[in-house]
Design an enzyme around this catalytic site. Sequence first.
Site, PDB file in Angstrom:
ATOM      1  N   CYS A 280       0.808  -1.220   0.000  1.00 26.77           N
ATOM      2  CA  CYS A 280       0.000   0.000   0.000  1.00 26.77           C
ATOM      3  C   CYS A 280       0.844   1.274   0.000  1.00 26.77           C
ATOM      4  O   CYS A 280       0.646   2.175  -0.831  1.00 26.77           O
ATOM      5  CB  CYS A 280      -0.968  -0.003   1.181  1.00 26.77           C
TER       6      CYS A 280
ATOM      7  N   HIS B 152      -2.532   1.242   6.763  1.00 25.42           N
ATOM      8  CA  HIS B 152      -2.939   1.127   5.364  1.00 25.42           C
ATOM      9  C   HIS B 152      -3.155   2.522   4.791  1.00 25.42           C
ATOM     10  O   HIS B 152      -3.512   3.463   5.509  1.00 25.42           O
ATOM     11  CB  HIS B 152      -4.216   0.296   5.222  1.00 25.42           C
TER      12      HIS B 152
ATOM     13  N   HIS C 164      -5.847   1.782  -4.405  1.00 20.35           N
ATOM     14  CA  HIS C 164      -4.952   1.263  -3.372  1.00 20.35           C
ATOM     15  C   HIS C 164      -4.559  -0.171  -3.676  1.00 20.35           C
ATOM     16  O   HIS C 164      -5.145  -0.840  -4.526  1.00 20.35           O
ATOM     17  CB  HIS C 164      -5.607   1.353  -1.983  1.00 20.35           C
TER      18      HIS C 164
END
Length: 391
Positions: free
Chosen positions: A303, A351, A363
Amino acid sequence: MASHRKSRTPGTRVAGIRTPALATAALTSVALLSQTATAAPTDDGKPSLEEVEKKVGDLYRQAESATEKYNAAKEQTAKQRKRVDTLLDDVAQRTQKLNDAREELGSYAAAQYRTGAGVPDTATFLLADTPQDVFDQRQVMDRMTGRQKEAVDDYVTQQSETMKKRQEATESLRTLTESQDDLKTAKATVQKKLTDARELMAQLTAEEKARLAAIEKKKQEEAARQAAELARQQAGQQQAREEAARQDAGGSDGTGSSGTATSPSPSTDSSYGTKAEKAIAFARAQIGKPYVWGATGPGSYDCSGLTQAAWKAAGVALPRTTYDQVNAGTTVPVSQAQPGDLVFFYDDVTHVGIYIGNGMMIHAPKPGTYVREESIFYDGESSVHSVVRPA
């Protein structure tokens, strides 16, 4: 939701993050999932489907947290290894200079021995290994003159500097070893969590997997609804700004009817908008590439590796980990998020995705998935930690 994340009360998070409409939507989502999930424990002692889903989600969140620790340790190890290499090169160069000085000093000692002239203990300088030796040698130097004294002084200086650099190299090597140990630990943790998650999923029957997929579909439908609600809010805010701008246009001094200068809309920053477009274009081009923990491209990403690479394409250097990226800009409310902003998730900030507008982001979700476009509410409204404008 992962068990390690504490539940939050609306309004307790970063100012402006929550809105009444989204909080209500989150409650609706919880009620909806409660109706669709099969939470009843099984008679054979196996965990229920809901328990498995929760545990798997937990393990993925823990793996993601360990991944960011791995990224940090990897970055630290690389920096420390570079420092060690530099210090070792310096030690080698200084050792050569020390040998040259030792050789010159030795020639004086040999000459003294042959002729019997000068100070007989000059040769003891060649045996110096400790600071006390260096001190003792200073006493001998007091009885020396001319080039002989210069040679001894150069030798002692080179010896002192070399000893200092060797000590620095030793300390850096110890730090490097610690960083490598941290790297191994984080790597092992990630692999263990992912293995546990795969084993849990492997225990499900085809029917259970289908029911789990249905629950996930419901979650994504609710996430899309929340994204649409956010888009409506943002559109209303933009309309209000445009209306205010039209009213201001009637004033000759650049103020509104009240005579108070209005604040510029965040979207009027053309410089940021240009950079954001480049970052988003890069991220969009990566859609379909696999998530691989610790990866920074070009074939795969985790990420934070994706967001770092995207903004690098726009000429902005972001730190490697989510822990650092969250501090690399200005925090703004979710309701004021603009394309290009970074959206961070979970209490432990493990994240991140890049916002593209209308409540959506690009993402790299988790192992076994691919870079994709998805609602920022994909894991529920409460999972959103903050939004940061990096440039």
